[in-house]
Design an enzyme around this catalytic site. Structure first.
Site, mmCIF file in Angstrom:
data_model
loop_
_atom_site.group_PDB
_atom_site.id
_atom_site.type_symbol
_atom_site.label_atom_id
_atom_site.label_comp_id
_atom_site.label_asym_id
_atom_site.label_seq_id
_atom_site.Cartn_x
_atom_site.Cartn_y
_atom_site.Cartn_z
ATOM 1 N N HIS A 35 -1.576 -12.019 0.367
ATOM 2 C CA HIS A 35 -2.381 -11.006 -0.305
ATOM 3 C C HIS A 35 -3.146 -11.541 -1.516
ATOM 4 O O HIS A 35 -4.295 -11.138 -1.759
ATOM 5 C CB HIS A 35 -1.475 -9.848 -0.747
ATOM 6 C CG HIS A 35 -2.164 -8.555 -0.892
ATOM 7 N ND1 HIS A 35 -1.537 -7.346 -0.720
ATOM 8 C CD2 HIS A 35 -3.445 -8.229 -1.196
ATOM 9 C CE1 HIS A 35 -2.382 -6.351 -0.912
ATOM 10 N NE2 HIS A 35 -3.550 -6.865 -1.201
ATOM 11 N N TYR A 72 0.849 -1.190 0.000
ATOM 12 C CA TYR A 72 0.000 0.000 0.000
ATOM 13 C C TYR A 72 0.885 1.240 0.000
ATOM 14 O O TYR A 72 1.235 1.796 1.052
ATOM 15 C CB TYR A 72 -0.942 -0.010 1.207
ATOM 16 C CG TYR A 72 -2.029 -1.061 1.123
ATOM 17 C CD1 TYR A 72 -2.279 -1.757 -0.050
ATOM 18 C CD2 TYR A 72 -2.813 -1.353 2.231
ATOM 19 C CE1 TYR A 72 -3.277 -2.717 -0.116
ATOM 20 C CE2 TYR A 72 -3.818 -2.304 2.166
ATOM 21 C CZ TYR A 72 -4.046 -2.987 0.995
ATOM 22 O OH TYR A 72 -5.025 -3.944 0.928
ATOM 23 N N SER A 121 -13.246 -3.392 0.160
ATOM 24 C CA SER A 121 -14.116 -2.540 -0.659
ATOM 25 C C SER A 121 -15.588 -2.802 -0.332
ATOM 26 O O SER A 121 -16.423 -2.977 -1.228
ATOM 27 C CB SER A 121 -13.859 -2.761 -2.151
ATOM 28 O OG SER A 121 -14.467 -1.754 -2.939
ATOM 29 N N PRO A 122 -15.955 -2.801 0.952
ATOM 30 C CA PRO A 122 -17.341 -3.144 1.320
ATOM 31 C C PRO A 122 -18.350 -2.086 0.917
ATOM 32 O O PRO A 122 -19.551 -2.360 0.942
ATOM 33 C CB PRO A 122 -17.263 -3.273 2.845
ATOM 34 C CG PRO A 122 -16.158 -2.340 3.239
ATOM 35 C CD PRO A 122 -15.136 -2.473 2.134
ATOM 36 N N LEU A 123 -17.875 -0.904 0.544
ATOM 37 C CA LEU A 123 -18.794 0.155 0.115
ATOM 38 C C LEU A 123 -18.758 0.344 -1.394
ATOM 39 O O LEU A 123 -19.386 1.266 -1.914
ATOM 40 C CB LEU A 123 -18.441 1.468 0.819
ATOM 41 C CG LEU A 123 -18.579 1.428 2.349
ATOM 42 C CD1 LEU A 123 -18.125 2.740 2.964
ATOM 43 C CD2 LEU A 123 -20.010 1.110 2.750
ATOM 44 N N GLY A 124 -18.034 -0.516 -2.093
ATOM 45 C CA GLY A 124 -17.976 -0.422 -3.539
ATOM 46 C C GLY A 124 -19.361 -0.569 -4.150
ATOM 47 O O GLY A 124 -20.094 -1.499 -3.843
#
Length: 286
Positions: free
Chosen positions: A124, A53, A204-207
């Site tokens: 990963h 990152y 990315s749970p709000l994607g």
């Protein structure tokens, strides 16, 4: 905040995905540190990072160093990091899950995080050039040598979870795949984690909870606009409703929404207290 189990750790039901604090478009360091501290103040006790990152070439571990700085003097936070990917600085991502590379990556993460043992270390992404069992075997080595407390895998299939479980046993405590109201293809992996009792960490749970998708242009047959409708009725953000929906799917779910502003993570953390009723869940899950 409600608590959930990740291995031996009881953590806040909503974590923080720290990637936006270090990649393209990242905030300045002061705001990044303020975002991490706001998360902790809101009850977040799981912070997800990775050595890859970062934005530019030559700054591997930028996010890990940032987290270590922000958490100086803070206790009770599980920092979950990952190895096996790289970023050459041109916006692309590489994969290297050779056992020797993973072990070197973990040792470097230990130094950056300023600890002698990582609470949760995750592979990963599967490397198509390396047999899966060999990559997972590196996690077994890291466990056996005491460099990590528990292990996780990311971006995997059910078959890969099962194979990793055969190698790691109960030390495989978490699976991290993309999952959100708009992206549900890994529902079978979530169901497997639920059966195994392993934490499922949606990245990315709000994607998909963007303005266009909520206006009905997402192609998800009108499901996403229902999140906006519930949000209006509840007087909260659609993003908070999305996280509350994820939390209602299974007690093993611990979403890790990204944030680059203190306000964003405070809103996400508040999803822990939003309990959706049966009618709302039926409408949102359809």
């Amino acid at each position: 905040m409600r608590l959930r189990q990740v291995g031996q750790h009881r953590v806040g039901a909503v974590g923080l995905g720290a990637m936006p604090l270090s990649i393209e478009g990242r905030p300045d360091e002061a705001r990044a540190v303020a975002t991490i501290r706001a998360a902790v103040d809101a009850g977040v006790t799981l912070i997800d990072t990775a050595d890859s990152y970062h934005w530019h070439a030559g700054e591997t571990g930028h996010n890990e160093r940032l987290i270590a700085k922000a958490l100086a003097g803070v206790t009770g936070v599980l920092v979950a990091t990952k190895g096996g990917r790289g970023r050459p600085g041109d916006g692309s991502w590489t994969v290297d899950a050779r056992p020797a590379s993973l072990i070197r990556a973990c040792e470097a993460s230990l130094r950056r995080l300023g600890t002698d043992r990582i609470g949760l270390y995750q592979l990963h992404k599967p490397d198509p050039a390396v047999p899966w069992a060999e990559s997972v075997g590196a996690l077994r080595t890291l466990l056996d040598t005491g460099k990590i407390e528990s292990a996780g895998v990311s971006n995997v299939t059910c078959a890969q979870v099962e194979e990793a479980r055969a190698i790691l046993g109960a030390d495989l405590v978490a699976v991290q795949n993309r999952f959100s109201p708009a992206v549900r293809e890994h529902a079978p992996v979530l169901a497997l984690c639920d059966r195994l009792g392993s934490a499922f960490l949606p990245w990315s749970p709000l994607g998909g909870l963007s303005r266009s998708s909520l206006d009905g242009r997402s192609g998800l047959d009108g499901v996403l606009p229902r999140f906006a409708a519930v949000a209006r009725a509840r007087g909260v953000s659609p993003q908070r409703v999305g996280l509350a929906w994820l939390l209602a799917l299974s007690p093993v779910v611990v979403p890790i929404p990204g944030a680059s502003r203190p306000e964003s993570i405070r809103d996400s953390a508040a999803a822990s207290d939003l309990i959706l009723d049966a009618g709302e869940l039926e409408a949102l899950s359809g």
